[in-house]
Design an enzyme around this catalytic site. Structure first.
Site, PDB file in Angstrom:
ATOM      1  N   CYS A 134       0.221  -2.066  16.063  1.00 59.47           N
ATOM      2  CA  CYS A 134       0.372  -1.660  14.568  1.00 59.47           C
ATOM      3  C   CYS A 134      -0.155  -2.845  12.780  1.00 59.47           C
ATOM      4  O   CYS A 134       0.166  -4.013  14.088  1.00 59.47           O
ATOM      5  CB  CYS A 134       1.870  -2.004  13.726  1.00 59.47           C
ATOM      6  SG  CYS A 134       1.783  -1.239  12.331  1.00 59.47           S
ATOM      7  N   CYS A 142       5.783  -7.354   7.210  1.00 62.84           N
ATOM      8  CA  CYS A 142       6.784  -6.292   8.269  1.00 62.84           C
ATOM      9  C   CYS A 142       7.168  -7.264   9.076  1.00 62.84           C
ATOM     10  O   CYS A 142       6.184  -8.212   9.984  1.00 62.84           O
ATOM     11  CB  CYS A 142       6.126  -5.003   9.104  1.00 62.84           C
ATOM     12  SG  CYS A 142       7.342  -4.165   9.948  1.00 62.84           S
ATOM     13  N   CYS A 173      -1.318   5.953   9.703  1.00 66.60           N
ATOM     14  CA  CYS A 173       0.101   5.372  10.264  1.00 66.60           C
ATOM     15  C   CYS A 173      -0.361   4.083  11.174  1.00 66.60           C
ATOM     16  O   CYS A 173      -1.439   4.137  11.636  1.00 66.60           O
ATOM     17  CB  CYS A 173       0.438   6.353  11.697  1.00 66.60           C
ATOM     18  SG  CYS A 173       1.429   7.458  11.100  1.00 66.60           S
ATOM     19  N   CYS A 176       5.421  -4.871  15.940  1.00 68.22           N
ATOM     20  CA  CYS A 176       4.965  -4.321  16.801  1.00 68.22           C
ATOM     21  C   CYS A 176       3.247  -4.100  17.237  1.00 68.22           C
ATOM     22  O   CYS A 176       2.694  -4.534  16.015  1.00 68.22           O
ATOM     23  CB  CYS A 176       4.790  -2.021  16.680  1.00 68.22           C
ATOM     24  SG  CYS A 176       6.775  -2.050  15.595  1.00 68.22           S
ATOM     25  N   GLU A 199       1.243  -0.860   0.062  1.00 65.44           N
ATOM     26  CA  GLU A 199      -0.292   0.213  -0.016  1.00 65.44           C
ATOM     27  C   GLU A 199       0.737   1.317  -0.209  1.00 65.44           C
ATOM     28  O   GLU A 199       2.011   0.512   0.592  1.00 65.44           O
ATOM     29  CB  GLU A 199      -0.915  -0.002   1.534  1.00 65.44           C
ATOM     30  CG  GLU A 199      -2.112  -0.930   0.810  1.00 65.44           C
ATOM     31  CD  GLU A 199      -3.253  -1.516   2.242  1.00 65.44           C
ATOM     32  OE1 GLU A 199      -4.388  -1.698   2.249  1.00 65.44           O
ATOM     33  OE2 GLU A 199      -2.514  -0.582   3.217  1.00 65.44           O
ATOM     34  N   CYS A 229       3.230   8.772   1.297  1.00 65.86           N
ATOM     35  CA  CYS A 229       4.072   7.558   1.958  1.00 65.86           C
ATOM     36  C   CYS A 229       4.359   6.676   0.953  1.00 65.86           C
ATOM     37  O   CYS A 229       3.521   5.809   0.721  1.00 65.86           O
ATOM     38  CB  CYS A 229       2.636   7.106   3.714  1.00 65.86           C
ATOM     39  SG  CYS A 229       3.223   6.474   4.712  1.00 65.86           S
TER      40      CYS A 229
HETATM   41  N1  SAH Z   1       8.629   1.009  10.611  1.00 68.30           N
HETATM   42  C1  SAH Z   1       9.261   2.359  10.840  1.00 68.30           C
HETATM   43  C2  SAH Z   1       8.535   2.776   9.584  1.00 68.30           C
HETATM   44  C3  SAH Z   1       5.892   2.639   9.405  1.00 68.30           C
HETATM   45  S1  SAH Z   1       6.322   3.673   9.964  1.00 68.30           S
HETATM   46  C4  SAH Z   1       9.176   3.098  11.955  1.00 68.30           C
HETATM   47  O1  SAH Z   1       8.158   2.193  12.617  1.00 68.30           O
HETATM   48  O2  SAH Z   1       9.376   4.356  11.663  1.00 68.30           O
HETATM   49  C5  SAH Z   1       5.155   3.487  10.584  1.00 68.30           C
HETATM   50  C6  SAH Z   1       4.704   5.120  11.736  1.00 68.30           C
HETATM   51  O3  SAH Z   1       3.172   5.106  11.973  1.00 68.30           O
HETATM   52  C7  SAH Z   1       5.653   5.054  13.162  1.00 68.30           C
HETATM   53  O4  SAH Z   1       6.005   5.885  13.426  1.00 68.30           O
HETATM   54  C8  SAH Z   1       4.270   4.101  13.781  1.00 68.30           C
HETATM   55  O5  SAH Z   1       4.641   4.356  15.640  1.00 68.30           O
HETATM   56  C9  SAH Z   1       3.838   5.013  13.376  1.00 68.30           C
HETATM   57  N2  SAH Z   1       2.364   3.864  13.988  1.00 68.30           N
HETATM   58  C10 SAH Z   1       1.956   2.026  13.801  1.00 68.30           C
HETATM   59  N3  SAH Z   1       0.842   2.180  13.818  1.00 68.30           N
HETATM   60  C11 SAH Z   1       0.461   3.010  14.774  1.00 68.30           C
HETATM   61  C12 SAH Z   1      -1.266   3.307  14.811  1.00 68.30           C
HETATM   62  N4  SAH Z   1      -2.576   2.599  14.802  1.00 68.30           N
HETATM   63  N5  SAH Z   1      -1.850   4.869  14.800  1.00 68.30           N
HETATM   64  C13 SAH Z   1      -0.600   5.971  14.732  1.00 68.30           C
HETATM   65  N6  SAH Z   1       0.620   5.405  14.223  1.00 68.30           N
HETATM   66  C14 SAH Z   1       1.049   3.965  14.349  1.00 68.30           C
END
Ligand code: SAH
Length: 343
Positions: free
Chosen positions: A121, A114, A336, A118, A94, A107
């Site tokens: 996420c 991945c 995000c 996390c 995506e 983006c």
């Molecule tokens: N793996 C990299 C790139 C992905 S960025 C990284 O971790 O930076 C994804 C961003 O979105 C990260 O800053 C993460 O903390 C944030 N993110 C992930 N899940 C989210 C959610 N449910 N709500 C808001 N931000 C989120």
């Protein structure tokens, strides 16, 4: 596709060097072709009018110009548009278009799925499929630009995947996005890589000459909470991470951005705010607070706006730059951490 049997040459996967070799022609020719492909959205060779007919014919037989197949496009009322693309091998990724003020940001994903998992996420739920090649990253920007018919001003590497677990391809993609002669011509300062804190990647990135930007997904202020939210923290805990970031800032004479996803009852206490303030004061940085975007599959909740405001105000005394990112694309699950490649 008829030319498949010759195992055709992928023009988009070709660096200028590889393309020159393939053409056995003047280097100048390679740049012309790359311009057609990356700047003028060429889909076949017949349109390349500044190239001889015989070369165009040879190219049509021996090479091909792949594009990401657009499977689905969902627009949100705030202007964000989420794109689901299918790659040549069938994997899905995506990309998101985010218009805001004068900015037109894309983006991009750097991996299909991945491996980091996390806890909060959504991308982690689909598991890890594979790394993207550099051209598959750049192609997301080109394809989105063609779809929205607007000049792209910024690219953030914040889609699916961990950029620094695919370091070489990400760096090549950054350079192609940045190149004005035959690439997409986006300024280095408009290209941001976001990492969960892969220290070897940060150290390598410190040696890169271009002024690309770096963001760190911090999301917690103690090792205990961060390891729970981001298991990668067990491999790269906070203190060594901070040392790497200080080194990076000194080496590049640049600030970084700390991204901090605020999750209700998990990392949003007054103590967290104060610790975050101290961390940000000890490293040249600014802070981007992101209220959590909830989804059905995960148990976490978004904080009340009031609590976001309180957390923000607790950071005042630390004299750090703080912005709150009220995520775009929430209603289309393009915000995000909501990218999942569902279809
Ligand atoms: N793996 C990299 C790139 C992905 S960025 C990284 O971790 O930076 C994804 C961003 O979105 C990260 O800053 C993460 O903390 C944030 N993110 C992930 N899940 C989210 C959610 N449910 N709500 C808001 N931000 C989120």
């Amino acid at each position: 596709m008829e030319n498949q049997k010759y195992s055709p040459f992928n023009i988009k996967a070709a660096t200028p060097g590889k393309l020159k070799e393939f053409l056995k022609d003047k280097p100048f020719r390679a740049y012309q072709i790359l311009k057609w492909v990356w700047q003028k959205d060429a889909k076949d060779f017949s349109c390349m009018t500044d190239i001889s007919k015989s070369l165009r014919e040879r190219l049509s037989e021996e090479a091909f110009i792949p594009t990401h197949r657009l499977i689905r496009k969902v627009a949100s009322s705030d202007g964000a548009i989420k794109f689901l693309f299918e790659l040549l091998d069938g994997e899905k990724i995506e990309s998101v278009f985010i218009p805001e003020g004068d900015r037109r940001t894309v983006c991009v994903s750097t991996q299909a799925g991945c491996p980091l998992r996390c806890a909060f996420c959504r991308t982690g739920l689909m598991g890890f499929k594979r790394n993207l090649e550099w051209w598959e990253i750049v192609e997301q920007v080109r394809a989105v630009r063609e779809e929205v018919k607007e000049r792209i001003t910024n690219v953030v590497f914040m889609g699916m995947g961990e950029p620094f677990l695919n370091y070489d391809q990400v760096l090549n993609a950054l350079r192609m996005l940045n190149n004005v002669n035959y690439g997409l011509g986006i300024g280095a300062r408009k290209l941001t890589v976001s990492t969960a804190g892969i220290i070897p990647g940060i150290l390598k990135f410190a040696e890169v000459k271009e002024q690309f930007k770096l963001a760190i997904s911090l999301n917690a202020t103690t090792d205990e909470v961060r390891s729970y939210l981001m298991p990668i923290n067990k491999t790269y805990p906070l203190e060594p991470l901070f040392r790497a970031l200080r080194h990076y800032c000194a080496r590049k004479r640049k600030r970084i951005t700390f991204e901090y996803v605020l999750i209700k009852g998990v990392n949003d206490t007054d103590e967290d705010a104060k610790r975050l303030g101290r961390i940000a004061r000890s490293i040249p940085s600014k802070i981007n607070l992101i209220p959590y975007n909830p989804c059905d599959e995960l148990p976490f909740e978004e904080p009340d706006d009031r609590d976001v405001q309180r957390f923000y105000e607790l950071l005042y005394p630390f004299n750090v730059t703080v912005t709150i990112r009220w995520s775009k694309g929430r209603e289309i699950k393009a915000a995000c951490g909501q990218l999942l490649a569902e279809s």
